[in-house]
Design a protein around this motif. Structure first.
Motif, PDB file in Angstrom:
ATOM      1  N   GLU A  38       0.807  -1.220   0.000  1.00  0.00           N
ATOM      2  CA  GLU A  38       0.000   0.000   0.000  1.00  0.00           C
ATOM      3  C   GLU A  38       0.837   1.264   0.000  1.00  0.00           C
ATOM      4  O   GLU A  38       0.304   2.365  -0.022  1.00  0.00           O
ATOM      5  N   HIS A  39       2.156   1.123   0.048  1.00  0.00           N
ATOM      6  CA  HIS A  39       3.015   2.308   0.095  1.00  0.00           C
ATOM      7  C   HIS A  39       2.860   3.118  -1.192  1.00  0.00           C
ATOM      8  O   HIS A  39       3.035   2.580  -2.285  1.00  0.00           O
ATOM      9  N   PRO A  40       2.545   4.421  -1.112  1.00  0.00           N
ATOM     10  CA  PRO A  40       2.237   5.181  -2.337  1.00  0.00           C
ATOM     11  C   PRO A  40       3.470   5.682  -3.090  1.00  0.00           C
ATOM     12  O   PRO A  40       3.384   5.970  -4.268  1.00  0.00           O
ATOM     13  N   ASN A  41       4.599   5.854  -2.435  1.00  0.00           N
ATOM     14  CA  ASN A  41       5.763   6.492  -3.060  1.00  0.00           C
ATOM     15  C   ASN A  41       6.926   5.509  -3.116  1.00  0.00           C
ATOM     16  O   ASN A  41       7.906   5.625  -2.377  1.00  0.00           O
ATOM     17  N   ARG A  42       6.818   4.554  -4.034  1.00  0.00           N
ATOM     18  CA  ARG A  42       7.840   3.497  -4.122  1.00  0.00           C
ATOM     19  C   ARG A  42       8.633   3.550  -5.421  1.00  0.00           C
ATOM     20  O   ARG A  42       9.587   2.805  -5.583  1.00  0.00           O
ATOM     21  N   ASP A  43       8.234   4.412  -6.362  1.00  0.00           N
ATOM     22  CA  ASP A  43       8.813   4.390  -7.696  1.00  0.00           C
ATOM     23  C   ASP A  43      10.035   5.287  -7.816  1.00  0.00           C
ATOM     24  O   ASP A  43      10.235   6.212  -7.023  1.00  0.00           O
ATOM     25  N   ILE A  44      10.850   5.004  -8.838  1.00  0.00           N
ATOM     26  CA  ILE A  44      11.909   5.908  -9.286  1.00  0.00           C
ATOM     27  C   ILE A  44      11.520   6.383 -10.682  1.00  0.00           C
ATOM     28  O   ILE A  44      11.285   5.565 -11.578  1.00  0.00           O
ATOM     29  N   VAL A  45      11.438   7.677 -10.887  1.00  0.00           N
ATOM     30  CA  VAL A  45      11.102   8.243 -12.189  1.00  0.00           C
ATOM     31  C   VAL A  45      12.373   8.826 -12.807  1.00  0.00           C
ATOM     32  O   VAL A  45      13.077   9.617 -12.167  1.00  0.00           O
ATOM     33  N   PHE A  46      12.682   8.405 -14.033  1.00  0.00           N
ATOM     34  CA  PHE A  46      13.843   8.908 -14.767  1.00  0.00           C
ATOM     35  C   PHE A  46      13.349   9.896 -15.829  1.00  0.00           C
ATOM     36  O   PHE A  46      12.492   9.554 -16.646  1.00  0.00           O
ATOM     37  N   MET A  47      13.910  11.092 -15.824  1.00  0.00           N
ATOM     38  CA  MET A  47      13.541  12.134 -16.787  1.00  0.00           C
ATOM     39  C   MET A  47      14.791  12.584 -17.531  1.00  0.00           C
ATOM     40  O   MET A  47      15.701  13.153 -16.921  1.00  0.00           O
ATOM     41  N   ALA A  62      14.161  10.946  -9.836  1.00  0.00           N
ATOM     42  CA  ALA A  62      13.203  11.305  -8.789  1.00  0.00           C
ATOM     43  C   ALA A  62      12.893  10.052  -7.975  1.00  0.00           C
ATOM     44  O   ALA A  62      12.280   9.107  -8.471  1.00  0.00           O
ATOM     45  N   ARG A  63      13.335  10.048  -6.711  1.00  0.00           N
ATOM     46  CA  ARG A  63      13.186   8.867  -5.867  1.00  0.00           C
ATOM     47  C   ARG A  63      11.952   8.990  -4.969  1.00  0.00           C
ATOM     48  O   ARG A  63      11.459  10.077  -4.706  1.00  0.00           O
ATOM     49  N   GLN A  64      11.491   7.830  -4.493  1.00  0.00           N
ATOM     50  CA  GLN A  64      10.384   7.775  -3.540  1.00  0.00           C
ATOM     51  C   GLN A  64       9.216   8.634  -4.020  1.00  0.00           C
ATOM     52  O   GLN A  64       8.734   9.530  -3.326  1.00  0.00           O
ATOM     53  N   THR A  65       8.802   8.353  -5.225  1.00  0.00           N
ATOM     54  CA  THR A  65       7.712   9.112  -5.823  1.00  0.00           C
ATOM     55  C   THR A  65       6.713   8.145  -6.425  1.00  0.00           C
ATOM     56  O   THR A  65       6.844   6.919  -6.309  1.00  0.00           O
ATOM     57  N   GLU A  66       5.718   8.676  -7.087  1.00  0.00           N
ATOM     58  CA  GLU A  66       4.696   7.862  -7.730  1.00  0.00           C
ATOM     59  C   GLU A  66       4.703   8.162  -9.212  1.00  0.00           C
ATOM     60  O   GLU A  66       4.524   9.315  -9.624  1.00  0.00           O
ATOM     61  N   ALA A  67       4.929   7.137 -10.028  1.00  0.00           N
ATOM     62  CA  ALA A  67       5.078   7.353 -11.463  1.00  0.00           C
ATOM     63  C   ALA A  67       3.864   8.027 -12.073  1.00  0.00           C
ATOM     64  O   ALA A  67       3.989   8.819 -13.012  1.00  0.00           O
ATOM     65  N   ALA A  68       2.690   7.742 -11.543  1.00  0.00           N
ATOM     66  CA  ALA A  68       1.471   8.308 -12.121  1.00  0.00           C
ATOM     67  C   ALA A  68       1.409   9.825 -11.975  1.00  0.00           C
ATOM     68  O   ALA A  68       0.650  10.492 -12.684  1.00  0.00           O
TER      69      ALA A  68
END
Length: 969
Positions: A777-786, A838-844
């Protein structure tokens, strides 16, 4: 073009003459003393003197001099000079005003009055007996040493000569009518392929290391060797066929000057093939050799069968097997041969049976007994049994029928590669389950053994395998390195720590010499018999650093074919030679606080820092040159230096010093002798003998007076030293922290660099994987690369200079950094590209941040110092994220996701720039073959969108529709 006796390369252009040291060009023009900027020829003396033929006479520069000076010879100072030739005693000058002989202060001019066909001479050479041969637009003439004038040999007046080369008493003549040889008074025609309009117009000649003759023309370059004639054109990778000048240096590199600049042909064992060489499609996923020695290539657009001739493989006469020929799908995974004249072709959708003279005779799908239609692998073992691997499982093929597998193999899924070892056992490489070994050689019972992370192999995908001679197997893994399972079951692992260029192995093959080849994400590695890896890159002839999955084969000739991410690479063992020409180390200059000093100088004590500038002259792979240096008088130990940069020493004490530097080339061959620069530093005044003689009496008196005072001071000093030690320790710790920070910081922008990313990203990825494993259920698990790419940046550099470009880069680096959260970081990726992590974020929710960066960049105006105006620069941004597939952080590596972001940024640029595109995976994404998936992102994005394998999000309108229209064209 010319290489002087010290090893420097010189290039003459219409804008002056340039000297190249492997790192940078130093250009000399009329401002440097040349008579004219048009340079036609270059020569050099062993003493270091450089001679240059210009549009206004001959100029020279002696060793150590900064400027050229021109010869003061009547008639020559205003002549347009075409060629220079130095013999042991004199300089010969070919010009539009005749042929000049210059010997010290003496000179002599020869014209048509002295027997030349015309006074304008294009080229000049001398023979070992002293005979001079002059080439003109109306023929050649010769002058033996005993004659006063020239004579025209029989047939010599019929040639329009542009260039000449003397070798073994012969003179090779490059003319408008082709190649000729002048020998012992007679002229012979040398065979050379004709140009499009008849004879080849030859403009330059050069001699290679093996006495090969190199010929430059308007139809490319010809290499005349003992085993035949080789033509090098744009189809071979040459930038332009209209070659004006040609030179072969001491390492055997052929340099070619043309309308588009300069090309360098590096001799080596690799040769690349792509669509320009007759390949049907550049992406090869399967490769095999049949009993007729034909090369079978499985591509993304069908099968290409390349016939073998005496000269090699003839791609132009290939047989194609395409969808219109009955192929069930043009996307090929694997090919093998169940019988002579037959082939089994595994595709994305079904298995195909092909027969010589008949074509596709049968197609097989799941309704015919295949476990699934996605046929990943096919293999015919030594007992002529055909094994078929699909995503859902394994079957056998025999006599046109699909047969169920042995019981032990019923549960094996995703078999992407079969191999047979020396004991007849069948090895099966799988996705995420390691490797299986099936053994039915024992008679009544058969066995299945699994190798995975639990017993020392890996849990990652095994992409390829190669048997050894003892019953063992080599295995290339998806990021865990190269494994060797020995015949007795022991497992050895090889990784980047052992010299492997990268841990991600797409293919592995063991050649007949016992060498093990691994094509990775970052180049090709070979494990030699001595246990050491030798790595090959673009500078060695590879078309691409990334290999293609399972695409390697050794042919009956010993040639090895490798599939890369963009084309085929052929390895020829007959041309695999180490570059034994060691670099020539040179100390180019030494500066004391910016002022140049000469060798042997004596400098004052405390005068400042000394900067030593040097180069290792080796041009096969300039970036691979490595250095060792030392300053004798300070240390006898050598210091390693892996990049070309000056070395600085400061605060040297009085004494004699010698700076020494040596260098190695790309193959690790070190120069035998070091380049040296001796100098002295004067001792300080208090270290001289006369100083102490002058102050000795006073010193003795003061000594006795100071003893009692000294005892009182010692206790105070002890406390001061303790405090100083604590302060210095803190300073040293701070300095070490600063050095560590500098190693991971881009010096221009102050952002983190790639080294920081490689040090940090493993921790970030591990954190994401733990978050997905631990809390659903953790909401901020993604790494986003830009990936951020500044738009039209090259135009800013071109119109305003690199200084303005640097200011733009720094300004936009600050903009990006300002918009990030504390948990994020940005890396200078290269040039005008930045990578945001971008660490500990949500890809959506990535669109919020990326749109904020895009908008601020688009609206920003940067004031350029000294320009008196503002400049703006929008940006294009590509986005992807880890995990790429919903909830599956282990499926793709972070490098592969950055590749996807790179695809997205180029899509944003194609859509009009000043915008962003995000590529998201879905539950339907098939990334079992990451290379294929990324290839489809680049070449068939609309197909992936239509199959719901990816979703696009963008700042542009109707992106999917626009891309579908583009791909349909």
């Amino acid at each position: 073009m010319h290489q002087d006796y010290r090893g420097y390369l010189w290039f003459g252009t219409y804008g002056g003459v340039s000297r190249y040291n492997g790192v940078q060009f130093e250009t000399f023009t009329t401002a440097s003393g040349l008579g004219a900027n048009a340079v036609e020829a270059i020569a050099s003396d062993p003493d270091g003197t450089i001679w240059v033929a210009t549009g206004a006479g001959v100029c020279k520069k002696s060793a150590g001099e900064a400027r050229f000076s021109c010869l003061d010879v009547p008639g020559l100072d205003e002549a347009y000079v075409y060629d220079l030739h130095l013999d042991p005693e004199r300089l010969w000058v070919a010009s539009n005003r005749g042929l000049f002989r210059v010997q010290g202060e003496l000179y002599q001019q020869y014209t048509d009055k002295d027997g030349l066909p015309v006074s304008s001479v294009q080229s000049v050479v001398t023979l070992s007996d002293g005979t001079v041969v002059a080439g003109t637009v109306e023929g050649i003439a010769q002058k033996p040493p005993q004659d006063d004038g020239f004579s025209i040999p029989e047939g010599g007046a019929e040639l329009t000569v542009a260039t000449m080369l003397a070798r073994d008493g012969k003179v090779w003549l490059g003319t408008t009518a082709g190649l000729f040889v002048y020998y012992q008074g007679s002229i012979f025609v040398s065979p050379l392929p004709s140009g499009k309009s008849g004879a080849v117009d030859i403009v330059s000649l050069a001699l290679g290391q093996d006495d090969d003759l190199w010929v430059a023309s308007g139809y490319g370059v010809y290499q005349l060797a003992s085993n035949g004639i080789r033509q090098i054109t744009t189809e071979s990778g040459l930038a332009d066929n209209n070659v004006h000048s040609l030179f072969v240096d001491r390492e055997g590199l052929a340099w070619m000057g043309h309308d588009y600049g300069l090309s360098k042909l590096v001799p080596g064992p690799f040769r690349g093939y792509d669509s320009s060489n007759g390949m049907h499609h550049d992406f090869v996923r399967a490769i095999a050799e049949d009993e007729r020695h034909r090369l079978w290539l499985g591509t993304r657009q069908g099968v290409q069968v390349v016939p073998k001739t005496d000269e090699g493989w003839d791609f132009q006469r290939s047989l194609l097997i395409l969808s219109e020929d009955g192929l069930s799908d043009p996307r090929i995974f694997s090919i093998d041969f169940p019988a002579p004249g037959e082939a089994l072709i595994a595709t994305v959708n079904g298995l195909n049976h092909w027969r010589e003279g008949e074509g596709i005779i049968a197609r097989y799908f799941d309704q015919d007994g295949l476990p699934g239609n996605r046929t990943l692998s096919v293999f015919v073992d030594s007992l002529d049994r055909a094994w078929i691997g699909t995503r859902e499982g394994i079957v056998r093929f025999d006599g046109g029928e699909i047969l169920p597998p042995p019981t032990h193999l019923e549960e094996v899924s995703y078999p992407i590669r079969f191999k047979e070892d020396a004991h007849g056992r069948l090895w099966i490489a799988t996705v995420d389950e390691g490797a299986y070994v099936y053994d039915d050689s024992g008679g009544e019972s058969d066995t299945l053994t699994q190798y995975n992370a639990g017993n020392g192999l890996t849990g990652e995908t095994i992409w390829d395998m190669a048997p050894d001679e003892s019953g063992g197997m080599w295995l290339a893994s998806n990021g865990d390195g190269l494994f060797h399972v020995t015949g007795d079951g022991n497992i050895n692992r090889y990784s980047v720590e052992d010299g492997l260029v990268d841990n991600f192995g797409w293919q592995v093959i063991r050649d007949r010499q016992g060498q093990v080849w691994v094509y990775t994400n970052r180049g090709l590695s070979r494990l030699d018999s001595d246990g050491n890896f030798r790595n090959f890159g673009l500078e060695d002839g590879l078309l691409h650093l990334e290999g293609g999955a399972t695409t390697a084969v050794e042919c009956h000739t010993g040639h090895i074919w490798f599939g890369s991410a963009d084309g085929l690479v052929q390895y020829d063992p007959m041309h695999d030679h180490l570059n034994v020409a060691a670099p020539l180390p040179r100390v180019e200059s030494v500066e004391l606080e910016g002022e140049r000093i000469e060798a042997g100088s004596e400098i004052p004590h405390g005068a400042g820092s000394l900067d030593f500038h040097f180069a290792g002259l080796s041009f096969q792979a300039e970036d691979a040159v490595r250095y060792r240096y030392r300053l004798k008088g300070v240390s006898e130990q050598w210091n390693e230096l892996e990049s070309h940069r000056p070395v600085t020493y400061g605060n040297l004490g009085g004494g004699d010093y010698v700076f020494e530097v040596t260098a190695s080339n790309a193959h690790g061959v070190w120069s035998e002798e070091a380049a040296s620069f001796p100098f002295k530093v004067k001792p300080p005044i208090w270290a001289t003998l006369w100083f102490w003689l002058a102050v000795a009496p006073a010193t003795i008196g003061l000594f006795w007076a100071g003893v009692s005072l000294r005892w009182r001071q010692l206790d105070v000093r002890r406390r001061e030293l303790e405090t100083l030690v604590r302060d210095r320790t803190r300073d040293l710790e701070a300095a070490n922290s600063q050095l560590a920070a500098a190693a991971i910081t881009d010096p221009l922008t102050g952002l983190k660099n790639r080294r920081y990313l490689h040090n940090q990203i493993g921790t970030d990825v591990a954190q994401t994987r733990r978050a997905y494993a631990g809390n659903a259920e953790h909401p901020n698990r993604d790494i986003v690369f830009m990936m951020v790419d500044l738009d039209h940046f090259k135009e800013i550099n071109d119109c305003c200079g690199h200084k303005a470009g640097d200011q733009i880069l720094k300004a936009y680096a600050e903009i990006i950094d300002d918009e990030l959260r504390d948990s994020d970081y940005v890396v200078r990726w290269g040039g005008e590209e930045f990578l945001i992590v971008a660490r500990q974020t949500e890809a959506a929710r990535c669109r919020v941040m990326v749109e904020r960066i895009r908008e601020r960049a688009s609206n920003h105006r940067c004031q350029i110092e000294g320009e008196g105006r503002d400049l703006s620069c929008s940006c294009s941004i590509g986005v992807s994220h880890l995990p790429f597939l919903p909830g599956e952080p282990d499926v793709l590596s972070w490098e592969q996701i950055v590749d996807i972001a790179d695809v997205a940024v180029y899509l944003a640029k194609w859509l009009g720039r000043d915008g962003w595109v995000a590529i998201h995976g879905t539950d339907k994404s098939d990334v079992s073959d990451p290379a294929e998936f990324i290839w489809r992102l680049k070449h068939d994005l609309s197909g992936l969108v239509g199959e719901s394998q990816v979703e696009l999000e963008a700042s542009f309108e109707d992106v999917s529709a626009v891309i579908a229209k583009r791909d349909s064209k």
